[in-house]
Design a protein around this motif. Structure first.
Motif, PDB file in Angstrom:
ATOM      1  N   TYR A  90       0.835  -1.204   0.000  1.00 48.71           N
ATOM      2  CA  TYR A  90       0.000   0.000   0.000  1.00 48.71           C
ATOM      3  C   TYR A  90       0.873   1.260   0.000  1.00 48.71           C
ATOM      4  CZ  TYR A  90      -4.511  -2.317   0.895  1.00 48.71           C
ATOM      5  OH  TYR A  90      -5.671  -3.058   0.793  1.00 48.71           O
ATOM      6  N   ALA A  91       1.952   1.247   0.757  1.00 47.67           N
ATOM      7  CA  ALA A  91       2.828   2.420   0.836  1.00 47.67           C
ATOM      8  C   ALA A  91       3.466   2.718  -0.514  1.00 47.67           C
ATOM      9  CB  ALA A  91       3.911   2.191   1.889  1.00 47.67           C
ATOM     10  N   GLN A  92       3.925   1.657  -1.205  1.00 46.90           N
ATOM     11  CA  GLN A  92       4.507   1.860  -2.539  1.00 46.90           C
ATOM     12  C   GLN A  92       3.454   2.371  -3.514  1.00 46.90           C
ATOM     13  OE1 GLN A  92       7.376  -1.199  -4.040  1.00 46.90           O
ATOM     14  NE2 GLN A  92       6.748  -2.318  -2.200  1.00 46.90           N
ATOM     15  N   ALA A  93       2.250   1.817  -3.405  1.00 51.07           N
ATOM     16  CA  ALA A  93       1.171   2.250  -4.291  1.00 51.07           C
ATOM     17  C   ALA A  93       0.825   3.715  -4.040  1.00 51.07           C
ATOM     18  CB  ALA A  93      -0.062   1.373  -4.083  1.00 51.07           C
ATOM     19  N   ALA A  94       0.816   4.140  -2.766  1.00 52.94           N
ATOM     20  CA  ALA A  94       0.465   5.513  -2.416  1.00 52.94           C
ATOM     21  C   ALA A  94       1.417   6.507  -3.077  1.00 52.94           C
ATOM     22  CB  ALA A  94       0.485   5.691  -0.907  1.00 52.94           C
ATOM     23  N   THR A  95       2.710   6.201  -3.039  1.00 55.76           N
ATOM     24  CA  THR A  95       3.706   7.098  -3.637  1.00 55.76           C
ATOM     25  C   THR A  95       3.492   7.226  -5.141  1.00 55.76           C
ATOM     26  OG1 THR A  95       5.323   6.495  -1.950  1.00 55.76           O
ATOM     27  CG2 THR A  95       6.172   7.485  -3.974  1.00 55.76           C
ATOM     28  N   ALA A  96       3.285   6.091  -5.813  1.00 55.68           N
ATOM     29  CA  ALA A  96       3.103   6.112  -7.267  1.00 55.68           C
ATOM     30  C   ALA A  96       1.795   6.792  -7.652  1.00 55.68           C
ATOM     31  CB  ALA A  96       3.144   4.688  -7.819  1.00 55.68           C
ATOM     32  N   LEU A  97       0.725   6.522  -6.918  1.00 57.40           N
ATOM     33  CA  LEU A  97      -0.572   7.122  -7.224  1.00 57.40           C
ATOM     34  C   LEU A  97      -0.531   8.639  -7.044  1.00 57.40           C
ATOM     35  CD1 LEU A  97      -2.819   4.432  -5.517  1.00 57.40           C
ATOM     36  CD2 LEU A  97      -2.765   4.939  -7.974  1.00 57.40           C
ATOM     37  N   ALA A  98       0.200   9.095  -6.025  1.00 63.51           N
ATOM     38  CA  ALA A  98       0.346  10.533  -5.822  1.00 63.51           C
ATOM     39  C   ALA A  98       1.091  11.171  -6.987  1.00 63.51           C
ATOM     40  CB  ALA A  98       1.071  10.805  -4.508  1.00 63.51           C
ATOM     41  N   ARG A  99       2.136  10.483  -7.460  1.00 62.66           N
ATOM     42  CA  ARG A  99       2.907  10.993  -8.590  1.00 62.66           C
ATOM     43  C   ARG A  99       2.048  11.076  -9.843  1.00 62.66           C
ATOM     44  NH1 ARG A  99       7.074   7.123  -9.192  1.00 62.66           N
ATOM     45  NH2 ARG A  99       7.771   7.886  -7.167  1.00 62.66           N
ATOM     46  N   LEU A 100       1.106  10.176  -9.969  1.00 56.28           N
ATOM     47  CA  LEU A 100       0.222  10.143 -11.139  1.00 56.28           C
ATOM     48  C   LEU A 100      -0.931  11.144 -11.033  1.00 56.28           C
ATOM     49  CD1 LEU A 100       0.115   6.275 -11.577  1.00 56.28           C
ATOM     50  CD2 LEU A 100       0.967   7.888 -13.303  1.00 56.28           C
ATOM     51  N   GLY A 101      -1.126  11.710  -9.869  1.00 52.88           N
ATOM     52  CA  GLY A 101      -2.194  12.686  -9.703  1.00 52.88           C
ATOM     53  C   GLY A 101      -3.491  12.116  -9.192  1.00 52.88           C
ATOM     54  N   TYR A 102      -3.494  10.856  -8.777  1.00 48.70           N
ATOM     55  CA  TYR A 102      -4.699  10.247  -8.216  1.00 48.70           C
ATOM     56  C   TYR A 102      -4.698  10.499  -6.701  1.00 48.70           C
ATOM     57  CZ  TYR A 102      -4.872   7.755 -12.686  1.00 48.70           C
ATOM     58  OH  TYR A 102      -4.916   7.430 -14.020  1.00 48.70           O
ATOM     59  N   SER A 103      -5.021  11.712  -6.326  1.00 49.67           N
ATOM     60  CA  SER A 103      -4.864  12.124  -4.928  1.00 49.67           C
ATOM     61  C   SER A 103      -5.745  11.337  -3.972  1.00 49.67           C
ATOM     62  CB  SER A 103      -5.143  13.623  -4.788  1.00 49.67           C
ATOM     63  OG  SER A 103      -6.417  13.956  -5.307  1.00 49.67           O
ATOM     64  N   SER A 104      -6.994  11.107  -4.332  1.00 49.77           N
ATOM     65  CA  SER A 104      -7.896  10.377  -3.431  1.00 49.77           C
ATOM     66  C   SER A 104      -7.414   8.951  -3.214  1.00 49.77           C
ATOM     67  CB  SER A 104      -9.320  10.364  -3.997  1.00 49.77           C
ATOM     68  OG  SER A 104      -9.852  11.671  -4.046  1.00 49.77           O
ATOM     69  N   ALA A 105      -7.028   8.290  -4.316  1.00 50.20           N
ATOM     70  CA  ALA A 105      -6.523   6.918  -4.213  1.00 50.20           C
ATOM     71  C   ALA A 105      -5.223   6.886  -3.421  1.00 50.20           C
ATOM     72  CB  ALA A 105      -6.317   6.333  -5.605  1.00 50.20           C
ATOM     73  N   ALA A 106      -4.376   7.893  -3.631  1.00 47.09           N
ATOM     74  CA  ALA A 106      -3.099   7.941  -2.914  1.00 47.09           C
ATOM     75  C   ALA A 106      -3.329   8.094  -1.411  1.00 47.09           C
ATOM     76  CB  ALA A 106      -2.254   9.094  -3.442  1.00 47.09           C
ATOM     77  N   GLU A 107      -4.287   8.943  -1.040  1.00 48.58           N
ATOM     78  CA  GLU A 107      -4.582   9.138   0.380  1.00 48.58           C
ATOM     79  C   GLU A 107      -5.149   7.864   1.005  1.00 48.58           C
ATOM     80  OE1 GLU A 107      -7.220  12.436   0.471  1.00 48.58           O
ATOM     81  OE2 GLU A 107      -5.696  13.879  -0.194  1.00 48.58           O
ATOM     82  N   GLU A 108      -6.008   7.191   0.250  1.00 49.41           N
ATOM     83  CA  GLU A 108      -6.573   5.931   0.763  1.00 49.41           C
ATOM     84  C   GLU A 108      -5.482   4.891   0.932  1.00 49.41           C
ATOM     85  OE1 GLU A 108     -10.004   2.583  -0.276  1.00 49.41           O
ATOM     86  OE2 GLU A 108      -9.553   4.164  -1.730  1.00 49.41           O
ATOM     87  N   ALA A 109      -4.596   4.785  -0.051  1.00 51.42           N
ATOM     88  CA  ALA A 109      -3.494   3.818   0.026  1.00 51.42           C
ATOM     89  C   ALA A 109      -2.587   4.123   1.210  1.00 51.42           C
ATOM     90  CB  ALA A 109      -2.700   3.825  -1.263  1.00 51.42           C
ATOM     91  N   GLN A 110      -2.363   5.413   1.466  1.00 54.44           N
ATOM     92  CA  GLN A 110      -1.524   5.801   2.597  1.00 54.44           C
ATOM     93  C   GLN A 110      -2.170   5.413   3.925  1.00 54.44           C
ATOM     94  OE1 GLN A 110       1.583   7.002   2.236  1.00 54.44           O
ATOM     95  NE2 GLN A 110       1.768   6.772   4.472  1.00 54.44           N
ATOM     96  N   ARG A 111      -3.474   5.617   4.037  1.00 51.66           N
ATOM     97  CA  ARG A 111      -4.185   5.225   5.263  1.00 51.66           C
ATOM     98  C   ARG A 111      -4.104   3.717   5.466  1.00 51.66           C
ATOM     99  NH1 ARG A 111      -8.254   8.542   3.206  1.00 51.66           N
ATOM    100  NH2 ARG A 111      -9.548   6.698   2.771  1.00 51.66           N
ATOM    101  N   LEU A 112      -4.312   2.974   4.395  1.00 49.53           N
ATOM    102  CA  LEU A 112      -4.281   1.512   4.490  1.00 49.53           C
ATOM    103  C   LEU A 112      -2.878   1.019   4.865  1.00 49.53           C
ATOM    104  CD1 LEU A 112      -6.529   0.679   1.406  1.00 49.53           C
ATOM    105  CD2 LEU A 112      -7.084   0.245   3.804  1.00 49.53           C
ATOM    106  N   SER A 113      -1.863   1.724   4.393  1.00 50.66           N
ATOM    107  CA  SER A 113      -0.486   1.327   4.734  1.00 50.66           C
ATOM    108  C   SER A 113      -0.218   1.500   6.232  1.00 50.66           C
ATOM    109  CB  SER A 113       0.525   2.154   3.931  1.00 50.66           C
ATOM    110  OG  SER A 113       0.603   3.482   4.422  1.00 50.66           O
ATOM    111  N   GLN A 114      -1.016   2.339   6.874  1.00 45.66           N
ATOM    112  CA  GLN A 114      -0.878   2.577   8.301  1.00 45.66           C
ATOM    113  C   GLN A 114      -1.864   1.772   9.132  1.00 45.66           C
ATOM    114  OE1 GLN A 114      -1.493   6.813   8.332  1.00 45.66           O
ATOM    115  NE2 GLN A 114       0.539   7.271   7.508  1.00 45.66           N
ATOM    116  N   GLY A 115      -2.594   0.892   8.468  1.00 46.75           N
ATOM    117  CA  GLY A 115      -3.552   0.038   9.147  1.00 46.75           C
ATOM    118  C   GLY A 115      -4.867   0.735   9.463  1.00 46.75           C
ATOM    119  N   LYS A 116      -5.098   1.872   8.817  1.00 44.19           N
ATOM    120  CA  LYS A 116      -6.336   2.614   9.046  1.00 44.19           C
ATOM    121  C   LYS A 116      -7.331   2.315   7.940  1.00 44.19           C
ATOM    122  CE  LYS A 116      -3.755   6.454  11.102  1.00 44.19           C
ATOM    123  NZ  LYS A 116      -3.402   7.892  10.968  1.00 44.19           N
ATOM    124  N   LYS A 117      -8.599   2.441   8.250  1.00 39.60           N
ATOM    125  CA  LYS A 117      -9.652   2.217   7.259  1.00 39.60           C
ATOM    126  C   LYS A 117      -9.957   3.480   6.480  1.00 39.60           C
ATOM    127  CE  LYS A 117     -10.274  -2.083   8.410  1.00 39.60           C
ATOM    128  NZ  LYS A 117      -9.922  -3.156   7.478  1.00 39.60           N
TER     129      LYS A 117
END
Length: 286
Positions: free
Chosen positions: A259-286
Motif C-alpha cells: 500500500y505504501a509503494q502504491a500511495a507514492t506512485a498514485l500521488a505521482r500520477l495525480g490520483y490524490s484520493s486513491a493515494a490518500e486511501e493507500a496511505q491510510r491503508l499502509s498505516q492500518g487505518k480504514k
C-alpha cells in the motif's frame, strides 16, 4: 518486389540466360515477399478483404512445402519454420485489422509453436536462398516481431476470453528484453484483467497489481495521455485489484508495504484520493 531476371552478354547482344529452378524453400521466400508487398503497398486503413484473400492464397501455394521442410532438423527446416511463422503472423495481423478476431486467432495459434521455437537465439541465424545468394536473419532482427506477437496474441486471447492463454503470452511479453515500459504496462493490465476473470486472488495477483501501478508512474507524458483518453486501463485498475486481494488476505505481512509503494506512485500520477486511501491503508487505518 524486385523480380529476378538473369541476363548474359553474347556477341554484344543481351540474351536471356538459363536460371536454375527455385527450390521449394526459395519459392516459399518469394511467396512471402509477394504477400508482404500486398501489405507494404497499402495503408493499414485501406486493406481490404480482397487483400487478405490474396495473402492467404500466397500462403496456400507454399504451405505444404513449408510444412514438409519444417519436419527436418537442418538449416532449411529452421528457415521453413521462420517463414511459416511470419506468414501466419502477417495474415493474422491483417485479419485483426479487418476485425476478424477468430480468423486472427486461428492463424496466430498455428504460428505459436514456431514462434516459441524462434524465441531461442540458438536457432539463429536463419539462412535461406534468394536470388542466387544465401541470405540470413539474426535473432536481434526478429526480436521486435516476436515481441509484437507475444503482445498481440496476449491481447487477442483476452478479448476472446481465453484467459489462461492470455496470461501466458502477456507474461512472455513482460519478460522480453526489448519490452518498453509502455508494453510492460499494457501487458500487466491485461494479466490483471485475466486473473480477475479467473478469480485467482493470490499473492502473484497482488504483486502484479502493484507492478501495474508502478509501471504507470514510469510512462512518458504522451503515453499517460493515451491512458487518460479512456482507451486503456488506468492505475486505478491496479489499486482496486490490490485492495481486493489484500482485503481477502489481511494476514499477509507485506500488505502494508505494498500500500505504501502504491500511495507514492498514485500521488505521482495525480490520483490524490486513491493515494490518500493507500496511505491510510499502509498505516492500518480504514
Amino acid at each position: 518486389m524486385r523480380m529476378l531476371v538473369c541476363l548474359t552478354l553474347t556477341a554484344a547482344l543481351w540474351a536471356p540466360a538459363w536460371c536454375a529452378p527455385a527450390t521449394p524453400l526459395e519459392e516459399g521466400v518469394k511467396a512471402y515477399n509477394r504477400m508482404r508487398d500486398i501489405e507494404d503497398d497499402t495503408q493499414p486503413s485501406e486493406l481490404t478483404e480482397s487483400d487478405l484473400a490474396g495473402m492467404k492464397a500466397e500462403y496456400a501455394g507454399v504451405q505444404a512445402n513449408l510444412d514438409r521442410l519444417s519436419q527436418g532438423k537442418d538449416e532449411s527446416a529452421r528457415a521453413a519454420r521462420y517463414f511459416r511463422a511470419n506468414f501466419l503472423y502477417e495474415i493474422g495481423f491483417v485479419a485483426r485489422l479487418l476485425k476478424h478476431p477468430k480468423d486472427t486467432y486461428d492463424n496466430w495459434s498455428q504460428a505459436a509453436a514456431d514462434m516459441v521455437f524462434l524465441a531461442d537465439a540458438k536457432n539463429f541465424p536463419v539462412v535461406y536462398p534468394f536470388e542466387g545468394k544465401n541470405r540470413s536473419t539474426r535473432a536481434e532482427d526478429f526480436s521486435p516481431t516476436l515481441l509484437e506477437f507475444y503482445s498481440g496474441m496476449g491481447s487477442l486471447c483476452g478479448e476472446l476470453k481465453r484467459h489462461e492463454e492470455s496470461i501466458t503470452w502477456l507474461g512472455r511479453a513482460l519478460e522480453h528484453p526489448a519490452a518498453t515500459a509502455w508494453v510492460r504496462y499494457l501487458a500487466s493490465s491485461g494479466i490483471l484483467n485475466a486473473k480477475r476473470e479467473l478469480r485467482e486472488m493470490d499473492e502473484s495477483l497482488a504483486q502484479r497489481s502493484l507492478d501495474q501501478i508502478l509501471l504507470a508512474a514510469k510512462l512518458r507524458p504522451d503515453e499517460l495521455q493515451l491512458v487518460l483518453s479512456g482507451k486503456y486501463p488506468t492505475a486505478q485498475l491496479g489499486f482496486s485489484t490490490l485492495k481486493w486481494v489484500l482485503q481477502l488476505h489481511p494476514e499477509w505481512d507485506k500488505g502494508r508495504n505494498m500500500y505504501a509503494q502504491a500511495a507514492t506512485a498514485l500521488a505521482r500520477l495525480g490520483y490524490s484520493s486513491a493515494a490518500e486511501e493507500a496511505q491510510r491503508l499502509s498505516q492500518g487505518k480504514k
